[in-house]
Scaffold this active site. Structure first.
Site, PDB file in Angstrom:
ATOM      1  N   LYS A  43       0.843  -1.204   0.000  1.00  0.00           N
ATOM      2  CA  LYS A  43       0.000   0.000   0.000  1.00  0.00           C
ATOM      3  C   LYS A  43       0.879   1.257   0.000  1.00  0.00           C
ATOM      4  CE  LYS A  43      -3.740  -2.531   2.200  1.00  0.00           C
ATOM      5  NZ  LYS A  43      -4.486  -2.914   3.403  1.00  0.00           N
ATOM      6  N   GLN A  54      -5.188  -1.644   9.497  1.00  0.00           N
ATOM      7  CA  GLN A  54      -4.883  -2.940   8.876  1.00  0.00           C
ATOM      8  C   GLN A  54      -5.419  -4.068   9.756  1.00  0.00           C
ATOM      9  OE1 GLN A  54      -3.636  -3.429   5.812  1.00  0.00           O
ATOM     10  NE2 GLN A  54      -3.811  -5.634   6.047  1.00  0.00           N
ATOM     11  N   ASP A 104     -11.596   2.237   3.802  1.00  0.00           N
ATOM     12  CA  ASP A 104     -11.986   0.834   3.662  1.00  0.00           C
ATOM     13  C   ASP A 104     -13.501   0.658   3.528  1.00  0.00           C
ATOM     14  OD1 ASP A 104      -9.952  -1.114   3.552  1.00  0.00           O
ATOM     15  OD2 ASP A 104      -9.444  -0.805   5.656  1.00  0.00           O
TER      16      ASP A 104
END
Ligand code: GUN
Length: 285
Positions: free
Chosen positions: A53, A97, A120
């Site tokens: 990422k 994460q 997200d």
């Protein structure tokens, strides 16, 4: 033989487009898009995903900050970190994460993320918007899968879409997105009776169970589109949830692992970061 759905090359197209958009946004607003990633503990798979990422952000001109915290952090301390990022006007996107250590309540931490920085699409507000048919920030993996289907002109409307797996990250949002595209959607999972027979009725089969090579040609209708979300390391080789060699003989279209869904997740994360940026910086919210 099935046609390969090349997520890798589509992801590079999207990343190039994001890079061009970033240049224009910086020129227009004098502010660089900025993604903050919170990494709790030292899970090697998570470390590797976060590295991917970071690299993708850098190449697109997006600032990325990785906030690394000890696995033993308390929930109160972690919530403080989220709050600080929520209040930091230089940060446009926040990603926690997953998974995080078991002593922490992931739901609670995710709920703390400002919904307009939720790259997200996991916060309750964004989940509700998607479920009710008005998506704003959508989870990256299912979003990437829709992008692949559209790129290859695979019809969704009226098709039977079977999603194997009911996670909050993939299965559930995938079902909502396919429904929004007027697919007829069935969600299957580990307790489904006769999974094989159910899967075999699918025109579009999305496999997100996390069980290496679980789906073979006997689960697939001739000509069906097969989307493999699995990524597992078996004997040092990366494999999906689909046994590719047998599946490609009956499927019409199939995503490879690696090079299918995985790279699209990262590309969509960059797009979602710009969606956050635009609503925060351009709408001055
Ligand atoms: N871990 C595995 N997939 C994901 C994802 O899409 N987002 C986050 N935050 N963590 C993950």
């Amino acid at each position: 033989m099935a046609q390969l759905l090349d997520g890798k090359s589509l992801s590079l197209e999207i990343r190039e487009d994001v890079k061009n958009r970033v240049e224009k946004l910086i020129h227009k607003n004098g502010i660089t898009p900025h993604l903050a990633v919170i990494l709790v503990g030292d899970n090697p798979a998570s470390q590797s995903y976060v590295k991917g990422k970071e690299t993708a952000c850098r190449k697109a001109g997006i600032i990325s900050t990785v906030v690394k915290v000890d696995a033993l952090i308390s929930e109160v301390e972690l919530l403080k970190i989220v709050d600080d990022l929520n209040n930091d006007t230089s940060v446009h996107g926040i990603l926690l994460q997953l998974p995080i250590p078991k002593h922490l309540n992931a739901e609670n931490v995710i709920e703390h993320i400002r919904s307009d920085k939720d790259v997200d699409g996991f916060t309750p507000k964004n989940v509700a918007l998607l479920t009710n048919g008005f998506p704003h920030l959508v989870p990256c993996t299912p979003l990437g899968i829709i992008r692949i289907l559209k790129k290859y002109h695979i019809p969704i409307e009226g098709q039977h879409c079977v999603v194997i797996g009911r996670s909050q990250i993939v299965g559930k949002p995938m079902a909502s997105l396919l429904l929004r595209e007027n697919g007829t959607v069935t969600i299957c999972h580990s307790r489904t009776k006769d999974l094989q027979a159910m899967a075999k009725t699918a025109d579009i089969l999305v496999v997100a169970m996390g069980k290496p090579k679980m789906v073979n040609s006997s689960y697939i209708k001739t000509g069906a589109t097969v989307i493999d979300v699995g990524i597992s390391r078996v004997d040092d080789v990366i494999v999906g949830d689909v046994e590719f060699e047998s599946a490609e003989k009956v499927a019409g279209f199939i995503t490879p692992v690696p090079g299918g869904v995985g790279p699209m997740t990262i590309a969509c994360l960059l797009e979602n970061t710009l969606t956050c940026y635009e609503s925060l910086v351009e709408n001055k919210r």
